[in-house]
Design a protein around this motif. Structure first.
Motif, PDB file in Angstrom:
ATOM      1  N   GLN A   1       7.370  -6.579  11.478  1.00 43.71           N
ATOM      2  CA  GLN A   1       6.680  -7.489  12.391  1.00 43.71           C
ATOM      3  C   GLN A   1       6.807  -8.945  11.976  1.00 43.71           C
ATOM      4  OE1 GLN A   1       2.916  -5.334  11.880  1.00 43.71           O
ATOM      5  NE2 GLN A   1       2.902  -4.955  14.097  1.00 43.71           N
ATOM      6  N   THR A   2       7.574  -9.218  10.927  1.00 43.90           N
ATOM      7  CA  THR A   2       7.668 -10.578  10.406  1.00 43.90           C
ATOM      8  C   THR A   2       9.117 -10.991  10.205  1.00 43.90           C
ATOM      9  OG1 THR A   2       7.600  -9.859   8.096  1.00 43.90           O
ATOM     10  CG2 THR A   2       5.495 -10.306   9.158  1.00 43.90           C
ATOM     11  N   ASN A   3       9.339 -12.290  10.268  1.00 48.30           N
ATOM     12  CA  ASN A   3      10.630 -12.876   9.926  1.00 48.30           C
ATOM     13  C   ASN A   3      10.346 -14.215   9.268  1.00 48.30           C
ATOM     14  OD1 ASN A   3      13.173 -13.916   9.668  1.00 48.30           O
ATOM     15  ND2 ASN A   3      13.677 -13.874  11.841  1.00 48.30           N
ATOM     16  N   LEU A   4      10.559 -14.274   7.942  1.00 47.45           N
ATOM     17  CA  LEU A   4      10.244 -15.486   7.185  1.00 47.45           C
ATOM     18  C   LEU A   4      11.505 -16.153   6.632  1.00 47.45           C
ATOM     19  CD1 LEU A   4       7.214 -14.078   5.150  1.00 47.45           C
ATOM     20  CD2 LEU A   4       7.165 -15.304   7.314  1.00 47.45           C
ATOM     21  N   GLU A   5      12.648 -15.816   7.221  1.00 48.71           N
ATOM     22  CA  GLU A   5      13.915 -16.260   6.645  1.00 48.71           C
ATOM     23  C   GLU A   5      14.455 -17.547   7.253  1.00 48.71           C
ATOM     24  OE1 GLU A   5      16.588 -13.012   6.981  1.00 48.71           O
ATOM     25  OE2 GLU A   5      15.478 -11.725   5.568  1.00 48.71           O
TER      26      GLU A   5
ATOM     27  N   SER B   1      13.325 -21.605   9.243  1.00 50.92           N
ATOM     28  CA  SER B   1      12.332 -22.686   9.167  1.00 50.92           C
ATOM     29  C   SER B   1      11.149 -22.469  10.098  1.00 50.92           C
ATOM     30  CB  SER B   1      13.002 -24.023   9.503  1.00 50.92           C
ATOM     31  OG  SER B   1      13.596 -23.967  10.783  1.00 50.92           O
ATOM     32  N   TYR B   2      11.267 -21.486  11.005  1.00 52.66           N
ATOM     33  CA  TYR B   2      10.169 -21.153  11.900  1.00 52.66           C
ATOM     34  C   TYR B   2       9.765 -19.697  11.655  1.00 52.66           C
ATOM     35  CZ  TYR B   2      11.518 -25.356  14.478  1.00 52.66           C
ATOM     36  OH  TYR B   2      11.809 -26.647  14.842  1.00 52.66           O
ATOM     37  N   PRO B   3       8.811 -19.454  10.754  1.00 48.88           N
ATOM     38  CA  PRO B   3       8.356 -18.065  10.554  1.00 48.88           C
ATOM     39  C   PRO B   3       7.876 -17.471  11.874  1.00 48.88           C
ATOM     40  CG  PRO B   3       7.380 -19.531   8.929  1.00 48.88           C
ATOM     41  CD  PRO B   3       8.053 -20.404   9.942  1.00 48.88           C
ATOM     42  N   SER B   4       8.218 -16.220  12.118  1.00 51.32           N
ATOM     43  CA  SER B   4       7.819 -15.583  13.374  1.00 51.32           C
ATOM     44  C   SER B   4       7.149 -14.249  13.094  1.00 51.32           C
ATOM     45  CB  SER B   4       9.030 -15.377  14.286  1.00 51.32           C
ATOM     46  OG  SER B   4       9.955 -14.483  13.708  1.00 51.32           O
ATOM     47  N   PHE B   5       6.252 -13.872  14.006  1.00 53.38           N
ATOM     48  CA  PHE B   5       5.483 -12.637  13.877  1.00 53.38           C
ATOM     49  C   PHE B   5       5.459 -11.948  15.235  1.00 53.38           C
ATOM     50  CE2 PHE B   5       3.806 -15.997  11.200  1.00 53.38           C
ATOM     51  CZ  PHE B   5       3.965 -15.443   9.939  1.00 53.38           C
ATOM     52  N   ASN B   6       5.732 -10.658  15.245  1.00 50.65           N
ATOM     53  CA  ASN B   6       5.759  -9.888  16.485  1.00 50.65           C
ATOM     54  C   ASN B   6       4.392  -9.273  16.763  1.00 50.65           C
ATOM     55  OD1 ASN B   6       8.500 -10.349  16.999  1.00 50.65           O
ATOM     56  ND2 ASN B   6       9.101  -8.688  15.629  1.00 50.65           N
ATOM     57  N   LEU B   7       3.846  -9.602  17.908  1.00 48.47           N
ATOM     58  CA  LEU B   7       2.559  -9.055  18.324  1.00 48.47           C
ATOM     59  C   LEU B   7       2.799  -8.124  19.507  1.00 48.47           C
ATOM     60  CD1 LEU B   7       0.362 -12.287  18.222  1.00 48.47           C
ATOM     61  CD2 LEU B   7       0.774 -10.634  16.409  1.00 48.47           C
ATOM     62  N   ARG B   8       2.425  -6.878  19.365  1.00 48.09           N
ATOM     63  CA  ARG B   8       2.671  -5.906  20.425  1.00 48.09           C
ATOM     64  C   ARG B   8       1.621  -6.050  21.525  1.00 48.09           C
ATOM     65  NH1 ARG B   8       5.727  -1.963  21.906  1.00 48.09           N
ATOM     66  NH2 ARG B   8       7.000  -2.246  20.070  1.00 48.09           N
ATOM     67  N   GLN B   9       2.120  -6.154  22.763  1.00 42.57           N
ATOM     68  CA  GLN B   9       1.224  -6.209  23.908  1.00 42.57           C
ATOM     69  C   GLN B   9       0.781  -4.800  24.289  1.00 42.57           C
ATOM     70  OE1 GLN B   9       4.519  -8.090  25.562  1.00 42.57           O
ATOM     71  NE2 GLN B   9       3.476  -9.962  26.172  1.00 42.57           N
ATOM     72  N   HIS B  10      -0.385  -4.715  24.914  1.00 32.96           N
ATOM     73  CA  HIS B  10      -0.796  -3.437  25.484  1.00 32.96           C
ATOM     74  C   HIS B  10       0.227  -3.028  26.551  1.00 32.96           C
ATOM     75  CE1 HIS B  10      -4.672  -3.469  23.491  1.00 32.96           C
ATOM     76  NE2 HIS B  10      -4.883  -4.703  23.909  1.00 32.96           N
ATOM     77  N   LYS B  11       0.344  -1.738  26.797  1.00 31.30           N
ATOM     78  CA  LYS B  11       1.266  -1.281  27.835  1.00 31.30           C
ATOM     79  C   LYS B  11       0.855  -1.868  29.181  1.00 31.30           C
ATOM     80  CE  LYS B  11       2.552   3.020  25.520  1.00 31.30           C
ATOM     81  NZ  LYS B  11       2.581   4.502  25.584  1.00 31.30           N
ATOM     82  N   TYR B  12       1.843  -2.365  29.911  1.00 28.34           N
ATOM     83  CA  TYR B  12       1.554  -3.040  31.180  1.00 28.34           C
ATOM     84  C   TYR B  12       2.668  -2.750  32.176  1.00 28.34           C
ATOM     85  CZ  TYR B  12       5.059  -6.424  29.647  1.00 28.34           C
ATOM     86  OH  TYR B  12       6.230  -7.016  29.222  1.00 28.34           O
TER      87      TYR B  12
ATOM     88  N   THR C   1       0.868  -1.168   0.000  1.00 29.65           N
ATOM     89  CA  THR C   1       0.000   0.000   0.000  1.00 29.65           C
ATOM     90  C   THR C   1       0.903   1.216   0.000  1.00 29.65           C
ATOM     91  OG1 THR C   1      -0.072   0.296   2.387  1.00 29.65           O
ATOM     92  CG2 THR C   1      -1.625  -1.284   1.452  1.00 29.65           C
ATOM     93  N   TYR C   2       0.340   2.393  -0.149  1.00 30.93           N
ATOM     94  CA  TYR C   2       1.181   3.576  -0.171  1.00 30.93           C
ATOM     95  C   TYR C   2       1.713   3.908   1.210  1.00 30.93           C
ATOM     96  CZ  TYR C   2      -2.561   6.423   1.903  1.00 30.93           C
ATOM     97  OH  TYR C   2      -3.501   6.952   2.746  1.00 30.93           O
ATOM     98  N   ARG C   3       1.146   3.321   2.245  1.00 33.89           N
ATOM     99  CA  ARG C   3       1.584   3.628   3.603  1.00 33.89           C
ATOM    100  C   ARG C   3       2.617   2.641   4.135  1.00 33.89           C
ATOM    101  NH1 ARG C   3      -3.831   5.187   7.040  1.00 33.89           N
ATOM    102  NH2 ARG C   3      -4.310   7.153   6.004  1.00 33.89           N
ATOM    103  N   ILE C   4       2.427   1.371   3.866  1.00 35.33           N
ATOM    104  CA  ILE C   4       3.220   0.360   4.547  1.00 35.33           C
ATOM    105  C   ILE C   4       3.365  -0.871   3.678  1.00 35.33           C
ATOM    106  CG2 ILE C   4       1.181  -0.633   5.679  1.00 35.33           C
ATOM    107  CD1 ILE C   4       2.914  -1.215   8.093  1.00 35.33           C
ATOM    108  N   LYS C   5       4.564  -1.430   3.694  1.00 39.39           N
ATOM    109  CA  LYS C   5       4.733  -2.743   3.092  1.00 39.39           C
ATOM    110  C   LYS C   5       4.233  -3.756   4.100  1.00 39.39           C
ATOM    111  CE  LYS C   5       8.545  -1.923  -0.076  1.00 39.39           C
ATOM    112  NZ  LYS C   5       9.928  -2.308  -0.454  1.00 39.39           N
ATOM    113  N   SER C   6       3.321  -4.594   3.687  1.00 41.38           N
ATOM    114  CA  SER C   6       2.686  -5.477   4.661  1.00 41.38           C
ATOM    115  C   SER C   6       2.601  -6.893   4.141  1.00 41.38           C
ATOM    116  CB  SER C   6       1.288  -4.955   5.004  1.00 41.38           C
ATOM    117  OG  SER C   6       0.499  -4.927   3.843  1.00 41.38           O
ATOM    118  N   LEU C   7       2.287  -7.769   5.037  1.00 34.76           N
ATOM    119  CA  LEU C   7       2.152  -9.174   4.708  1.00 34.76           C
ATOM    120  C   LEU C   7       0.760  -9.620   5.112  1.00 34.76           C
ATOM    121  CD1 LEU C   7       3.564 -11.860   3.874  1.00 34.76           C
ATOM    122  CD2 LEU C   7       4.162 -12.137   6.272  1.00 34.76           C
TER     123      LEU C   7
END
Length: 337
Positions: A161-165, A167-178, A8-14
């Motif tokens: 937020q992604t790492n597909l490089e 054998s275990y693809p990973s995705f970062n999920l941001r927690q609410h502030k705590y 998109t014009y704002r962000i490269k996304s997956l």
């Protein structure tokens, strides 16, 4: 799992559609070395109706195990969950938490636990009390969620937020502030409530700390917890086990002066694919630490190493003693063929 890149014009996304299957595995231990279980949630996971964990002699005269007030001093009209509803416990309650403590815990420490566990609650398809599935925010107008109609997980992840490089693809999920120290306190409140009542007198320091409203008061540091991410999901979302072993009393300890000492109580809590392993500090632990400190002697407590079916590099020690509000990412790992 299938995925495709979308710009998109704002962000490269997956754009992702994650198809997760459950493997029938359970983390149930009958014994760890010389430790034996005092409580095992596996005994209650199939409940279909309300059950109170420990019966009381006189239902008309209850006493709160946290503030120690009885029915003559406070009210007991609510239905407190001994393990919070937010972790998937629907039916296991207890008698000994007064309405005042229940309200305070719900507005403070359990709110912080909710924020910290949101990514895992999303992944485990947990619903709130209104029956709605929990979503995890990825950014503005972007959520990681489970699509109930299509039976798939969806999420539009940014490139950072992604790492597909590997054998275990990973995705970062941001927690609410705590606030980490309150998350730790919420976990200890659970374990304190699950202990057989004849053991509670050993934890006066912990009890007083749980009800202490000062968010900056650190009973001890560091507040270390071993956290392990498993390589599977289970149809059983929740496991909680509390272990106990006999240890030396204070007089024996002073005579032997050990450099290392075993914890008397341990707790393991699994929620979905993540396991938390806690030591539970008794008053005796604090007495032993104080004696060694006063005599300028070192002392370490042992936390036994428990093997799990885990991602080999994803076991870590986390210190929850931070009193400030923070925001962190929770990395989720996936496998695919």
């Amino acid at each position: 799992m299938k995925y495709s890149y979308k710009s998109t014009y704002r962000i490269k996304s997956l754009n992702l559609e994650l198809f997760i299957w459950n493997k029938e595995k359970f983390i149930i231990f009958s014994k760890i070395g010389e430790y034996t279980p005092l409580f095992n949630y596996h005994d209650f996971k199939d409940l279909k109706e309300i059950k109170h964990l420990y019966e009381i002699d006189n239902p008309e005269l209850k006493k709160c195990i946290f503030c120690l007030k009885d029915s003559n001093q406070t009210k007991f009209k609510k239905f407190p969950h001994v393990i919070p509803y937010l972790l998937g416990n629907t039916y296991l309650l207890h008698h000994e938490e007064c309405d005042e403590c229940n309200t305070i815990f719900g507005k403070t420490i359990e709110c912080e636990l909710d924020k910290y566990m949101t990514p895992h609650r999303t992944l485990n398809r947990v619903t709130n009390r209104r029956g709605n599935l929990i979503h995890t925010q990825l950014g503005r107008n972007r959520d990681f969620k489970f699509d109930l109609e299509r039976k798939i997980y969806t999420g539009e992840f940014g490139k950072d937020q992604t790492n597909l490089e590997n054998s275990y693809p990973s995705f970062n999920l941001r927690q609410h502030k705590y606030r980490p120290i309150l998350v730790y306190k919420a976990f200890l409140k659970i374990f304190f409530g699950l202990l057989p009542r004849e053991h509670l007198s050993k934890f006066e320091n912990i009890r007083k700390w749980i009800i202490n409203p000062d968010n900056n008061f650190q009973l001890f540091t560091p507040m270390n917890v071993k956290k392990t991410k498993l390589d599977f999901f289970s149809t059983s979302i929740l496991d909680v086990i509390i272990f106990h072993k006999d240890v030396t009393n204070l007089a024996e300890f002073k005579q032997n002066l050990p450099i290392k000492e075993d914890f008397e109580y341990l707790a393991i809590l699994r929620f979905g694919h993540v396991v938390f392993q806690f030591p539970i500090f008794t008053d005796l632990c604090f007495q032993k630490l104080k004696f060694m400190k006063d005599n300028n002697l070192p002392l370490e407590f042992n936390l036994p190493n428990i093997p799990y079916f885990s991602f080999t590099t994803d076991s870590e020690n986390i210190d929850f003693s931070e009193t400030n509000i923070i925001s962190t990412n929770e990395t989720m790992y996936f496998q695919y063929d």
